[in-house]
Motif scaffolding. Structure first.
Motif, PDB file in Angstrom:
ATOM      1  N   GLY A  17       0.818  -1.209   0.000  1.00 20.03           N
ATOM      2  CA  GLY A  17       0.000   0.000   0.000  1.00 20.03           C
ATOM      3  C   GLY A  17       0.853   1.260   0.000  1.00 20.03           C
ATOM      4  N   TRP A  18       1.880   1.293   0.835  1.00 15.80           N
ATOM      5  CA  TRP A  18       2.745   2.479   0.883  1.00 15.80           C
ATOM      6  C   TRP A  18       3.577   2.614  -0.389  1.00 15.80           C
ATOM      7  CZ3 TRP A  18       1.282   6.316   3.395  1.00 15.80           C
ATOM      8  CH2 TRP A  18       0.674   6.193   4.643  1.00 15.80           C
ATOM      9  N   MET A  19       3.956   1.503  -0.997  1.00 19.90           N
ATOM     10  CA  MET A  19       4.673   1.593  -2.277  1.00 19.90           C
ATOM     11  C   MET A  19       3.764   2.190  -3.352  1.00 19.90           C
ATOM     12  SD  MET A  19       7.194  -1.718  -2.538  1.00 19.90           S
ATOM     13  CE  MET A  19       5.938  -2.955  -2.374  1.00 19.90           C
ATOM     14  N   TRP A 116       1.100   8.785 -17.275  1.00 20.37           N
ATOM     15  CA  TRP A 116      -0.324   8.843 -16.947  1.00 20.37           C
ATOM     16  C   TRP A 116      -0.939   7.441 -16.948  1.00 20.37           C
ATOM     17  CZ3 TRP A 116      -5.088   7.601 -18.898  1.00 20.37           C
ATOM     18  CH2 TRP A 116      -6.183   8.148 -18.217  1.00 20.37           C
ATOM     19  N   VAL A 117      -0.571   6.622 -17.935  1.00 20.16           N
ATOM     20  CA  VAL A 117      -1.074   5.243 -17.989  1.00 20.16           C
ATOM     21  C   VAL A 117      -0.578   4.466 -16.763  1.00 20.16           C
ATOM     22  CG1 VAL A 117      -0.984   3.071 -19.289  1.00 20.16           C
ATOM     23  CG2 VAL A 117      -1.351   5.238 -20.497  1.00 20.16           C
ATOM     24  N   CYS A 118       0.665   4.678 -16.368  1.00 20.83           N
ATOM     25  CA  CYS A 118       1.191   4.038 -15.155  1.00 20.83           C
ATOM     26  C   CYS A 118       0.416   4.511 -13.921  1.00 20.83           C
ATOM     27  CB  CYS A 118       2.678   4.327 -14.987  1.00 20.83           C
ATOM     28  SG  CYS A 118       3.717   3.468 -16.190  1.00 20.83           S
ATOM     29  N   LEU A 119       0.091   5.799 -13.866  1.00 25.34           N
ATOM     30  CA  LEU A 119      -0.710   6.322 -12.756  1.00 25.34           C
ATOM     31  C   LEU A 119      -2.071   5.630 -12.718  1.00 25.34           C
ATOM     32  CD1 LEU A 119      -1.147   8.344 -10.433  1.00 25.34           C
ATOM     33  CD2 LEU A 119      -1.905  10.005 -12.165  1.00 25.34           C
ATOM     34  N   TRP A 124      -5.543   1.748 -10.112  1.00 21.34           N
ATOM     35  CA  TRP A 124      -6.364   0.536 -10.264  1.00 21.34           C
ATOM     36  C   TRP A 124      -5.967  -0.500  -9.208  1.00 21.34           C
ATOM     37  CZ3 TRP A 124     -10.387  -0.046 -13.656  1.00 21.34           C
ATOM     38  CH2 TRP A 124     -10.975  -1.305 -13.675  1.00 21.34           C
ATOM     39  N   LYS A 125      -4.667  -0.714  -9.063  1.00 23.17           N
ATOM     40  CA  LYS A 125      -4.179  -1.682  -8.068  1.00 23.17           C
ATOM     41  C   LYS A 125      -4.512  -1.206  -6.656  1.00 23.17           C
ATOM     42  CE  LYS A 125      -1.974  -5.190  -6.366  1.00 23.17           C
ATOM     43  NZ  LYS A 125      -2.696  -6.457  -6.275  1.00 23.17           N
ATOM     44  N   SER A 127      -6.951   0.723  -5.734  1.00 22.22           N
ATOM     45  CA  SER A 127      -8.387   0.577  -5.501  1.00 22.22           C
ATOM     46  C   SER A 127      -8.773  -0.889  -5.295  1.00 22.22           C
ATOM     47  CB  SER A 127      -9.186   1.199  -6.647  1.00 22.22           C
ATOM     48  OG  SER A 127      -9.008   0.494  -7.856  1.00 22.22           O
ATOM     49  N   SER A 128      -8.059  -1.805  -5.924  1.00 15.39           N
ATOM     50  CA  SER A 128      -8.333  -3.244  -5.722  1.00 15.39           C
ATOM     51  C   SER A 128      -8.035  -3.657  -4.286  1.00 15.39           C
ATOM     52  CB  SER A 128      -7.501  -4.083  -6.685  1.00 15.39           C
ATOM     53  OG  SER A 128      -7.875  -3.833  -8.014  1.00 15.39           O
ATOM     54  N   ILE A 129      -6.910  -3.193  -3.758  1.00 14.40           N
ATOM     55  CA  ILE A 129      -6.555  -3.493  -2.360  1.00 14.40           C
ATOM     56  C   ILE A 129      -7.606  -2.905  -1.426  1.00 14.40           C
ATOM     57  CG2 ILE A 129      -4.886  -2.991  -0.526  1.00 14.40           C
ATOM     58  CD1 ILE A 129      -2.695  -3.131  -2.712  1.00 14.40           C
ATOM     59  N   GLU A 130      -7.987  -1.666  -1.695  1.00 16.47           N
ATOM     60  CA  GLU A 130      -8.988  -0.992  -0.874  1.00 16.47           C
ATOM     61  C   GLU A 130     -10.314  -1.749  -0.902  1.00 16.47           C
ATOM     62  OE1 GLU A 130     -11.135   3.386  -0.726  1.00 16.47           O
ATOM     63  OE2 GLU A 130      -9.371   3.093  -1.979  1.00 16.47           O
ATOM     64  N   GLU A 131     -10.719  -2.178  -2.085  1.00 16.83           N
ATOM     65  CA  GLU A 131     -11.995  -2.874  -2.202  1.00 16.83           C
ATOM     66  C   GLU A 131     -11.987  -4.235  -1.521  1.00 16.83           C
ATOM     67  OE1 GLU A 131     -13.500  -2.800  -6.163  1.00 16.83           O
ATOM     68  OE2 GLU A 131     -13.650  -0.623  -6.134  1.00 16.83           O
ATOM     69  N   ASP A 132     -10.883  -4.954  -1.601  1.00 18.42           N
ATOM     70  CA  ASP A 132     -10.794  -6.240  -0.898  1.00 18.42           C
ATOM     71  C   ASP A 132     -11.015  -6.047   0.601  1.00 18.42           C
ATOM     72  OD1 ASP A 132     -10.295  -7.515  -3.286  1.00 18.42           O
ATOM     73  OD2 ASP A 132      -8.129  -7.722  -2.955  1.00 18.42           O
ATOM     74  N   ALA A 133     -10.447  -4.977   1.145  1.00 18.29           N
ATOM     75  CA  ALA A 133     -10.613  -4.700   2.579  1.00 18.29           C
ATOM     76  C   ALA A 133     -12.035  -4.230   2.887  1.00 18.29           C
ATOM     77  CB  ALA A 133      -9.592  -3.656   3.020  1.00 18.29           C
TER      78      ALA A 133
END
Length: 165
Positions: A17-19, A116-119, A124-125, A127-133
């Motif tokens: 998450g911090w990375m 921008w695409v990397c951002l 996306w990643k 938000s995936s971690i956030e949604e799993d929690a």
């Protein structure tokens, strides 16, 4: 009953998450700081307004003191499905993406587009971690996620925040 979490997995999620937060900040800063701000470009500023507006209204909807940049929910996290959260699950990310996207055409360089695409990928990643929690923490999140788009609206919301089918 929620199963006990492995401390190693919790620490791993925290580190990841911090990375992601660091990558988000570096990419956004690179895009903003590499933009040509002088002389001011009126069209760029006009195009940035929707991103700013979405981010600010999202921040106000969750509460000024509840803002959290790490993707895992904090102790005071509440599930917000009003304001811009009626249309998308991650409006602050949408605001940042719109804000930075508006700057790209006015100082076009391929590396800035790749950034921008990397951002987008980082958010996306994240938000995936956030949604799993959030699925683990809030029973109603599953239905909310099913009916509300991640970054783009999926359906027309009704006035009470429920999504029309």
């Amino acid at each position: 009953m929620t199963p006990a979490l492995d401390p190693f997995e919790v620490n791993k999620t925290d580190r990841v998450g911090w990375m992601l937060v660091t990558a988000q900040m570096v990419l956004a800063a690179a895009l903003v700081l590499s933009s040509r701000w002088s002389p001011p470009n009126t069209w760029m500023l006009v195009l940035m307004v929707p991103g700013i507006a979405v981010a600010i209204t999202a921040w106000l909807a969750i509460g000024l003191r509840r803002l959290r940049i790490h993707p895992t929910p904090g102790q005071q996290t509440v599930l917000t499905m009003t304001g811009p959260y009626r249309w998308v699950r991650h409006p602050m990310y949408v605001g940042l993406l719109l804000f930075t996207l508006a700057q790209l055409p006015f100082d076009w360089q391929p590396w800035r587009f790749v950034s921008w695409v990397c951002l987008l990928g980082v958010l996306w990643k994240k938000s995936s971690i956030e949604e799993d929690a959030l699925v683990q923490r809030f029973e109603s999140y599953h239905d909310y996620r099913s009916n509300t788009g991640r970054f783009l609206p999926r359906r027309s919301p009704s006035p009470d925040g429920a999504t029309k089918r």
